[in-house]
Design a protein around this motif. Structure first.
Motif, PDB file in Angstrom:
ATOM      1  N   PHE A  89       0.868  -1.185   0.000  1.00 24.68           N
ATOM      2  CA  PHE A  89       0.000   0.000   0.000  1.00 24.68           C
ATOM      3  C   PHE A  89       0.908   1.239   0.000  1.00 24.68           C
ATOM      4  CE2 PHE A  89       0.375  -1.653   4.307  1.00 24.68           C
ATOM      5  CZ  PHE A  89       0.984  -0.608   4.988  1.00 24.68           C
ATOM      6  N   ARG A  90       0.331   2.290  -0.458  1.00 24.28           N
ATOM      7  CA  ARG A  90       1.082   3.545  -0.570  1.00 24.28           C
ATOM      8  C   ARG A  90       0.747   4.438   0.618  1.00 24.28           C
ATOM      9  NH1 ARG A  90       0.159   8.246  -3.858  1.00 24.28           N
ATOM     10  NH2 ARG A  90      -1.687   7.184  -4.697  1.00 24.28           N
ATOM     11  N   ILE A  91       1.825   4.997   1.209  1.00 24.09           N
ATOM     12  CA  ILE A  91       1.679   5.847   2.406  1.00 24.09           C
ATOM     13  C   ILE A  91       1.828   7.289   1.962  1.00 24.09           C
ATOM     14  CG2 ILE A  91       2.620   6.427   4.667  1.00 24.09           C
ATOM     15  CD1 ILE A  91       3.708   3.552   4.805  1.00 24.09           C
ATOM     16  N   VAL A  92       0.825   8.097   2.301  1.00 22.98           N
ATOM     17  CA  VAL A  92       0.835   9.519   1.944  1.00 22.98           C
ATOM     18  C   VAL A  92       0.686  10.322   3.243  1.00 22.98           C
ATOM     19  CG1 VAL A  92      -0.286  11.351   0.647  1.00 22.98           C
ATOM     20  CG2 VAL A  92      -0.160   9.027  -0.299  1.00 22.98           C
ATOM     21  N   THR A  93       1.656  11.249   3.494  1.00 24.06           N
ATOM     22  CA  THR A  93       1.600  12.144   4.667  1.00 24.06           C
ATOM     23  C   THR A  93       2.002  13.535   4.225  1.00 24.06           C
ATOM     24  OG1 THR A  93       3.892  11.635   5.265  1.00 24.06           O
ATOM     25  CG2 THR A  93       2.177  10.331   6.311  1.00 24.06           C
ATOM     26  N   GLY A  94       1.311  14.510   4.710  1.00 22.72           N
ATOM     27  CA  GLY A  94       1.688  15.907   4.470  1.00 22.72           C
ATOM     28  C   GLY A  94       1.233  16.453   3.144  1.00 22.72           C
ATOM     29  N   HIS A  95       0.587  15.662   2.271  1.00 26.72           N
ATOM     30  CA  HIS A  95       0.098  16.202   1.004  1.00 26.72           C
ATOM     31  C   HIS A  95      -1.044  15.306   0.539  1.00 26.72           C
ATOM     32  CE1 HIS A  95       2.046  12.963  -1.293  1.00 26.72           C
ATOM     33  NE2 HIS A  95       3.049  13.097  -0.404  1.00 26.72           N
ATOM     34  N   GLY A  96      -1.702  15.742  -0.541  1.00 26.01           N
ATOM     35  CA  GLY A  96      -2.846  15.013  -1.042  1.00 26.01           C
ATOM     36  C   GLY A  96      -2.483  14.076  -2.190  1.00 26.01           C
ATOM     37  N   LYS A 110       8.690  -3.087  16.813  1.00 21.45           N
ATOM     38  CA  LYS A 110       7.975  -3.976  15.916  1.00 21.45           C
ATOM     39  C   LYS A 110       6.537  -3.521  15.702  1.00 21.45           C
ATOM     40  CE  LYS A 110      10.651  -8.062  17.169  1.00 21.45           C
ATOM     41  NZ  LYS A 110      10.614  -9.405  17.786  1.00 21.45           N
ATOM     42  N   LEU A 111       5.968  -2.923  16.731  1.00 16.74           N
ATOM     43  CA  LEU A 111       4.596  -2.430  16.631  1.00 16.74           C
ATOM     44  C   LEU A 111       4.515  -1.070  15.958  1.00 16.74           C
ATOM     45  CD1 LEU A 111       3.285  -3.391  20.183  1.00 16.74           C
ATOM     46  CD2 LEU A 111       2.872  -4.603  18.023  1.00 16.74           C
ATOM     47  N   ASP A 124       8.018   7.686  10.643  1.00 16.41           N
ATOM     48  CA  ASP A 124       8.690   7.115   9.463  1.00 16.41           C
ATOM     49  C   ASP A 124       7.780   6.072   8.820  1.00 16.41           C
ATOM     50  OD1 ASP A 124      10.012   4.253  10.593  1.00 16.41           O
ATOM     51  OD2 ASP A 124       9.535   5.792  12.133  1.00 16.41           O
ATOM     52  N   ALA A 125       8.100   5.748   7.576  1.00 19.69           N
ATOM     53  CA  ALA A 125       7.249   4.828   6.793  1.00 19.69           C
ATOM     54  C   ALA A 125       7.229   3.435   7.383  1.00 19.69           C
ATOM     55  CB  ALA A 125       7.726   4.788   5.341  1.00 19.69           C
ATOM     56  N   VAL A 126       8.372   2.960   7.937  1.00 18.96           N
ATOM     57  CA  VAL A 126       8.424   1.618   8.519  1.00 18.96           C
ATOM     58  C   VAL A 126       7.497   1.529   9.725  1.00 18.96           C
ATOM     59  CG1 VAL A 126       9.920  -0.098   9.581  1.00 18.96           C
ATOM     60  CG2 VAL A 126      10.745   1.245   7.649  1.00 18.96           C
ATOM     61  N   SER A 127       7.551   2.506  10.612  1.00 18.93           N
ATOM     62  CA  SER A 127       6.701   2.493  11.799  1.00 18.93           C
ATOM     63  C   SER A 127       5.235   2.587  11.403  1.00 18.93           C
ATOM     64  CB  SER A 127       7.071   3.661  12.721  1.00 18.93           C
ATOM     65  OG  SER A 127       8.409   3.533  13.183  1.00 18.93           O
ATOM     66  N   ILE A 128       4.938   3.428  10.401  1.00 17.79           N
ATOM     67  CA  ILE A 128       3.543   3.547   9.960  1.00 17.79           C
ATOM     68  C   ILE A 128       3.060   2.233   9.372  1.00 17.79           C
ATOM     69  CG2 ILE A 128       2.043   4.729   8.315  1.00 17.79           C
ATOM     70  CD1 ILE A 128       3.757   7.234   8.691  1.00 17.79           C
ATOM     71  N   ARG A 183      -0.351  -2.499   9.870  1.00 20.84           N
ATOM     72  CA  ARG A 183      -0.641  -3.919   9.790  1.00 20.84           C
ATOM     73  C   ARG A 183      -1.263  -4.439  11.093  1.00 20.84           C
ATOM     74  NH1 ARG A 183       4.695  -3.915   7.382  1.00 20.84           N
ATOM     75  NH2 ARG A 183       4.532  -4.207   5.103  1.00 20.84           N
ATOM     76  N   ARG A 184      -0.911  -3.829  12.257  1.00 24.11           N
ATOM     77  CA  ARG A 184      -1.357  -4.382  13.543  1.00 24.11           C
ATOM     78  C   ARG A 184      -2.564  -3.623  14.129  1.00 24.11           C
ATOM     79  NH1 ARG A 184       3.917  -5.008  12.809  1.00 24.11           N
ATOM     80  NH2 ARG A 184       4.915  -6.971  13.447  1.00 24.11           N
TER      81      ARG A 184
END
Length: 386
Positions: A27-34, A144-145, A81-85, A90-91
């Motif tokens: 999935f694509r993560i978008v933050t700070g813009h549309g 991990k979470l 960050d993208a990894v944490s998001i 997922r959880r």
């Protein structure tokens, strides 16, 4: 636009169905813009990145076997960050409302583990150490979470056995003793200050009473002088009146004495003088007549008439003295001298008459005696009053 989606500042937009993927997130993560979201083909969901809080209340057993109830609070959020998001999505994407509960359970387990290796004294004195060890022990799991822990604080430690209270009892007793000592010292100092204040107040009241008494005494003196002013003035006026009356009485007495002297004594003295002079003149006349008749001195017959009228002359002179204001300087002797002087003057007149008749006869012994009596004394000094 209808297909344009923009996430909030504290949100991350997850777009699934897109061919563009990052790190196999699917999935694509978008933050700070549309971003465009194609309907039917793509689906967009939001993951909150806001700060969250989880409360922990866990029963723990210390290294000494003492059961404690530890209450703590932790503040966390999904990492930016993208990894944490991706890990958090997922959880927790479908269970975001239960995120606090799930994270709290994880921290509770690590808290029991850390407390079990410490004593009560260490837990009480080193709460920051306990919190740091709990954070460090749960770091790998939180990573991990996709969770980032901002803070963890132990708020309260409850002891049902009374161990903590017993630990604090000696210190509490010492503190209580020091508190009582401090209170006693404070009470003593307060009592001393109160005594000093009372002494100052009493001294002030004494000084005030003394000053008030002085003022009252001065006031009473002024009032007394004012109340006595009238009687004193009246007494002074009465004294002046009495003095004036006394002076008037003295003047009246002097006037009365002078009036008595002028109206009674002087006329009485003049009358007595007249009578004595008349008697003396009559006697002298009788004596002269007898001598002349006895010796046959015919030359004196012419003077016989003068001798006869001599008492009348003396009487007239005495009346003149009585009606005049004379001052006799030498008293009774002066009066007698005046009388003798009048008689002497009469005899002088008689001698003059004898001389004019040419008589060469020697005077008789009686005539010589009369001349000596008449001429032997100085005439009295008579001052005629104005």
């Amino acid at each position: 636009m209808l297909f344009w989606r923009v996430p909030a500042p504290n949100e991350a937009m997850l777009i699934s169905g897109s061919k563009r993927q990052v790190q196999d997130t699917q999935f694509r993560i978008v933050t700070g813009h549309g971003s465009f979201v194609l309907p039917i083909k793509q689906k967009a969901r939001m993951l909150s990145l806001a700060l969250r809080e989880a409360e922990i209340a866990e029963d723990c057993v210390t290294q000494q076997g003492i059961r404690l109830t530890v209450r703590a609070v932790t503040v966390f959020k999904v990492g930016d960050d993208a990894v944490s998001i991706a890990n958090a999505a997922r959880r927790f994407l479908a269970e975001q409302d239960r995120m606090e509960e799930l994270v709290g359970r994880i921290f509770a387990g690590h808290l029991r583990s850390i407390i079990g290796g410490l004593t009560v004294e260490q837990i009480i004195r080193e709460r920051d150490r306990v919190a740091q060890e709990v954070k460090a022990g749960s770091h790998s799991e939180m990573e991990k979470l996709g969770i980032v822990v901002d803070a963890l604080q132990i708020q309260e430690i409850e002891d049902a056995t009374g161990y903590i209270n017993n630990l604090a009892a000696p210190h509490a007793a010492a503190v209580a003793s020091q508190a009582r000592i401090a209170a006693a010292r404070a009470d003593q100092e307060a009592a001393e200050r109160e005594q000093q204040a009372a002494a100052l107040k009493a001294e002030y009241e004494r000084d005030t009473s003394i000053k008030r008494a002085g003022f009252e005494a001065q006031t009473e003196q002024v009032r007394a002088r004012a109340s006595q002013a009238g009687p004193l003035a009246q007494a002074k006026a009465s004294q002046e009146v009495i003095e004036e009356q006394t002076a008037l009485a003295e003047r009246q007495a002097m006037l009365a004495a002078q009036r008595l002297e002028a109206e009674v004594r002087r006329p009485a003295d003049a009358e007595a003088y007249r009578r004595r002079t008349l008697a003396q003149a009559q006697a002298d006349a009788n004596t002269a007549r007898a001598v002349s008749l006895r010796d046959g001195n015919q030359e004196l017959l012419a003077a016989n008439r003068v001798v006869e009228v001599l008492p009348e002359l003396v009487d007239s002179a005495a009346k003149g003295l009585a009606d005049s204001h004379l001052t006799v300087l030498n008293g009774t002797d002066g009066v007698n001298e005046v009388a003798a002087g009048l008689v002497g003057q009469g005899m002088t007149i008689l001698n003059s008459l004898q001389g004019t008749t040419g008589s060469t006869r020697a005077p008789s012994e009686g005539e010589q005696d009369r001349k000596q009596k008449t001429n032997g004394k100085a005439p009295a000094r008579v001052d005629r009053a104005a």
